[in-house]
Design a protein around this motif. Structure first.
Motif, PDB file in Angstrom:
ATOM      1  N   LEU B 192      12.278 -13.218   3.245  1.00  0.00           N
ATOM      2  CA  LEU B 192      11.287 -12.919   3.040  1.00  0.00           C
ATOM      3  C   LEU B 192      10.799 -11.622   2.682  1.00  0.00           C
ATOM      4  N   GLY B 193      11.712 -10.683   3.907  1.00  0.00           N
ATOM      5  CA  GLY B 193      11.508  -9.788   3.301  1.00  0.00           C
ATOM      6  C   GLY B 193      11.821  -8.844   2.310  1.00  0.00           C
ATOM      7  N   ILE B 194      12.648  -9.072   2.057  1.00  0.00           N
ATOM      8  CA  ILE B 194      13.208  -8.914   0.685  1.00  0.00           C
ATOM      9  C   ILE B 194      11.419  -8.458  -0.393  1.00  0.00           C
ATOM     10  N   ILE B 195      11.386 -10.254  -0.546  1.00  0.00           N
ATOM     11  CA  ILE B 195      10.367 -10.111  -1.789  1.00  0.00           C
ATOM     12  C   ILE B 195       8.372  -9.367  -1.115  1.00  0.00           C
ATOM     13  N   TYR B 196       8.453  -9.010   0.072  1.00  0.00           N
ATOM     14  CA  TYR B 196       7.871  -8.907   1.041  1.00  0.00           C
ATOM     15  C   TYR B 196       7.974  -7.539   0.633  1.00  0.00           C
ATOM     16  N   PHE B 197       9.400  -6.848   0.073  1.00  0.00           N
ATOM     17  CA  PHE B 197       9.743  -5.995   0.041  1.00  0.00           C
ATOM     18  C   PHE B 197       9.980  -5.211  -1.820  1.00  0.00           C
ATOM     19  N   ILE B 198       9.939  -6.019  -2.083  1.00  0.00           N
ATOM     20  CA  ILE B 198       9.555  -5.612  -3.512  1.00  0.00           C
ATOM     21  C   ILE B 198       8.514  -5.519  -3.810  1.00  0.00           C
ATOM     22  N   VAL B 199       7.405  -6.699  -3.369  1.00  0.00           N
ATOM     23  CA  VAL B 199       5.757  -6.611  -4.286  1.00  0.00           C
ATOM     24  C   VAL B 199       5.381  -5.179  -3.885  1.00  0.00           C
ATOM     25  N   GLY B 200       5.421  -4.903  -2.256  1.00  0.00           N
ATOM     26  CA  GLY B 200       4.556  -4.128  -1.819  1.00  0.00           C
ATOM     27  C   GLY B 200       4.746  -2.479  -2.227  1.00  0.00           C
ATOM     28  N   PHE B 201       6.739  -2.139  -2.556  1.00  0.00           N
ATOM     29  CA  PHE B 201       7.627  -1.251  -3.076  1.00  0.00           C
ATOM     30  C   PHE B 201       6.870  -1.404  -4.643  1.00  0.00           C
ATOM     31  N   SER B 202       6.596  -2.079  -5.194  1.00  0.00           N
ATOM     32  CA  SER B 202       5.876  -1.860  -6.322  1.00  0.00           C
ATOM     33  C   SER B 202       4.642  -1.613  -6.446  1.00  0.00           C
ATOM     34  N   LEU B 203       4.050  -1.858  -5.512  1.00  0.00           N
ATOM     35  CA  LEU B 203       2.345  -1.691  -5.721  1.00  0.00           C
ATOM     36  C   LEU B 203       2.632  -0.010  -4.931  1.00  0.00           C
TER      37      LEU B 203
END
Lengths: 227, 215, 255
Positions: B192-203
């Motif tokens: 969950l943390g990894i996916i949240y980070f990837i999306v948030g960081f890309s945004l």
């Protein structure tokens, strides 16, 4: 479930909500101190000329700014014990809020320090002051007022964010409200009371922020004129 | 504690399903927030003293209280007095209302940043009120506020995880459900943390790019 | 120049470049103690870079800079220790084009700051000295004003007092009138002239005021594109320059 009049009912739930509000304030204060400490250290470290000093702090800031505070809270609450780190719920909540807001505070600190005219640093060098002296005596006093409006806003956000720790069993205001709803029903009265108490706690901060924003800019000019 | 790699095969599709709900909720909420925020900013501009004070009070109240409590009020209290809404609708509305308070301030500053000469030019060209807003002011405001709206979209994306508390099965809700059944907290929450980070960081990179482009 | 005494400041084969842009090329020159030198030349000729390197605000790409025989910075040798740099730098004071007063301190606070922090002077002593220096630049009555309450000329005079408080033996004046309204230039130049006649500080002056450059100096250096084109006594350089480039520069600024 109960037939108390509104006043009677409010009197009945007041002590529990009051205790919850105190815990909310406690979480907010502890986290604010933590966030300021972490934010200052991180913000200053990120100004280092050495990339290997900046790197770990940049990683921390990006990690915490790119994910949700609630996800962070759950992560620390559920995963840390599995890897052998046992903190009680209060500490977990305060730690995560400190780290989360510390990341934002570090950005405020960094950009405020960078906003000070480079000529100020040069003047310090020309007077043969040490780096630490220039920083403490010349740069920080000018950077600090620049930080205040943003720090004030984050303080308000932090107070609101304390409600999230209700989800890891800390009996702060929101959790106290939810427990009362489970016990008595009457969600309208209880949640409106909780809502109102949050508002009352926030109002001093709102007023303070309003004051800071109006004063922004005129800090040094005011000193002598008011004498 | 060892990480069970095999469980990724099960968790990943679930989380991506949850992510879809997160994205839908965030997008819905930002649309509500933009619409309401713009409405507030425009009405406030031409409102009299009393109405303006009322608007400012409501905006301050919404901004100064926790989203979580606002969601509880919408989810547990509102249905007692009106029609029941689905958790998803309630969540989008709650997030949207919370953030319209922030966005109305952004729009207000954006409208103020449009040079006075633009309004005068509109009068000189015989534009009516609606034309002035639609053809002249709003297009310019959009350029000014776009990066900030982008940043608030990221905030909404992060805050949308709170919808898990009102039974919306977005990405955090999915994780909590899965971990609660299987006790694979470590794997589920790390993913969950990894996916949240990837999306948030890309945004946030995208918004940063937008910021530099429009500056 | 006779070289019986150690030069106050000395550049030995100093080159400064930013990427491929060479700002100073193999520059060597020195200033004697108590000597006043004016640097003139078109903008971008490297005059200000010389002052900034003497103040360690810029590092040379190659070559050595010495102050009273001690190394201040070295473009090629080992990195100097912070305390050695500070010891060498203690002889040097600087006044900036943009004043760079500390906005959060009063005029007298600006002057007291370095003596107290760097020299460890007691507060009362620092105050007395600062007041005397402010009197000397004609601002004794403005001691408690903040920089934002002073005119540009007054701020620059406070900046001069602040630099003097560290008792430098070399004073660097970097276009100190360029940011001032024309009617305020005179008061600042008057202060510098009186300092020149009352003290034995060496002075290195970068200025676009040709009258000032000539009157203050024992020696004038004309620079162009990072090189010294010509140097000599003020009357000689201004009245009878040896180089055609100096001549055309002087014509253009006198027009």
């Amino acid at each position: 479930m109960n037939d108390y009049s509104l006043t009677e009912f409010l009197m009945r739930i007041a002590p529990a909500l009051g205790r919850g509000a105190l815990v909310s304030i406690e979480v907010a204060l502890v986290s604010a101190v933590g966030a300021l400490l972490i934010g200052f250290v991180t913000g200053l470290a990120r100004l280092s000329p050495h990339w290997y000093v900046r790197l770990p702090f940049v990683a921390y800031v990006e990690l915490f700014r790119s994910t949700s505070s609630l996800v962070q809270i759950f992560y620390f609450f559920y995963v840390l014990p599995l890897v052998g780190i046992r903190l009680d719920a209060f500490l977990t909540g305060a730690l995560v809020l400190s780290l989360n807001f510390g990341a934002y505070v570090s950005e405020v600190v960094r950009s405020a320090v960078q906003s000070v005219n480079p000529g100020q640093w040069q003047a310090g060098v020309a007077l043969n002051m040490e780096r630490a002296q220039i920083f403490r005596r010349i740069i920080l006093p000018q950077a600090f007022p620049v930080m205040l409006p943003a720090l004030g806003n984050y303080a308000l956000e932090l107070l609101k964010a304390t409600s999230l720790v209700s989800l890891i069993t800390i009996t702060e205001l929101t959790f106290a409200g939810s427990q009362l709803v489970q016990f008595y029903g009457r969600p309208t009265t209880i949640y409106l009371a909780v809502f109102t108490i949050y508002l009352v706690m926030a109002l001093p901060l709102v007023a303070l922020n309003h004051h800071i924003e109006r004063r922004a800019g005129g800090v040094w000019q005011g000193k002598v004129r008011h004498k | 504690m060892n990480f069970d790699l095999n469980s990724i095969n099960v968790i990943l599709p679930l989380l991506l399903q949850g992510l879809k709900v997160t994205v839908i909720a965030s997008t819905g909420a930002v649309i509500v927030a933009i619409a309401l925020g713009l409405l507030i900013a425009i009405v406030r501009r031409s409102a009299g003293r009393a109405l303006r004070l009322a608007i400012d009070t409501v905006v301050t109240v919404v901004r100064s209280t926790p989203l979580l409590v606002q969601l509880y009020l919408l989810f547990y209290v509102l249905p007692l007095y009106g029609p029941a809404m689905s958790p998803m609708t309630t969540g989008i509305l709650g997030l949207g209302i919370h953030y319209c308070a922030y966005l109305s301030e952004v729009f207000r500053a954006g409208i103020d940043a449009v040079p006075k000469g633009q309004w005068e030019a509109a009068i000189a060209l015989q534009f009516n009120r609606l034309q002035t807003w639609r053809r002249l002011i709003i297009p310019q405001v959009v350029r000014i506020v776009l990066p900030q709206v982008g940043n608030y979209f990221i905030s909404i994306y992060k805050h949308s995880s709170l919808l898990a508390t009102i039974t919306v099965v977005e990405i955090l809700g999915t994780t909590l459900n899965y971990a609660g059944e299987t006790f694979r907290y470590f794997e589920a929450f790390t993913l969950l943390g990894i996916i949240y980070f990837i999306v948030g960081f890309s945004l946030s990179r995208t918004v940063g790019y937008l910021e530099r482009r429009l500056a | 120049m006779n070289n019986q005494s150690t030069p106050a400041a000395e550049f030995v084969d100093v080159t400064k470049s930013y990427g491929t842009l060479e700002v100073l090329q193999n520059l060597s020159f020195s200033i004697a103690p108590a000597e006043r030198v004016s640097l003139i030349g078109p903008s971008g000729s490297g005059k200000t870079t010389i002052l900034r390197m003497l103040m360690t605000l810029e590092q040379p790409t190659s070559g050595d800079i010495r102050v009273f025989g001690k190394p201040l910075s070295s473009g090629t040798g080992p990195r100097l220790r912070e305390q050695d740099v500070r010891a060498a730098r203690a002889h040097i004071g600087m006044v900036f084009q943009q004043f760079n007063l500390f906005p959060h301190m009063s005029a007298i606070g600006n002057v007291m700051e370095a003596p107290m922090q760097v020299l460890g002077m007691a507060k009362d002593d620092a105050r007395a000295m600062a007041q005397a220096l402010l009197d000397r630049v004609g601002l004794g009555a403005k001691a408690d004003s903040y920089p934002s309450q002073l005119s540009g000329g007054q701020q620059q005079r406070v900046a001069i007092a602040r630099a003097l408080a560290m008792k430098p033996q070399i004073m660097l004046l970097d276009e100190i009138t360029s940011a001032l309204d024309p009617e305020l230039i005179g008061e600042v130049l008057d202060v510098v002239h009186s300092l020149a006649s009352e003290t034995r500080m060496a002075m290195l002056v970068v200025t676009h005021e040709m009258g000032f450059a000539r009157d203050i100096a024992d020696r004038v250096i004309f620079m162009e594109k990072g090189r010294i084109v010509e140097e000599g006594l003020p009357d000689q350089v201004f009245e009878d320059p040896a180089s055609e480039r100096t001549r055309s520069f002087l014509r253009s600024v006198r027009r």
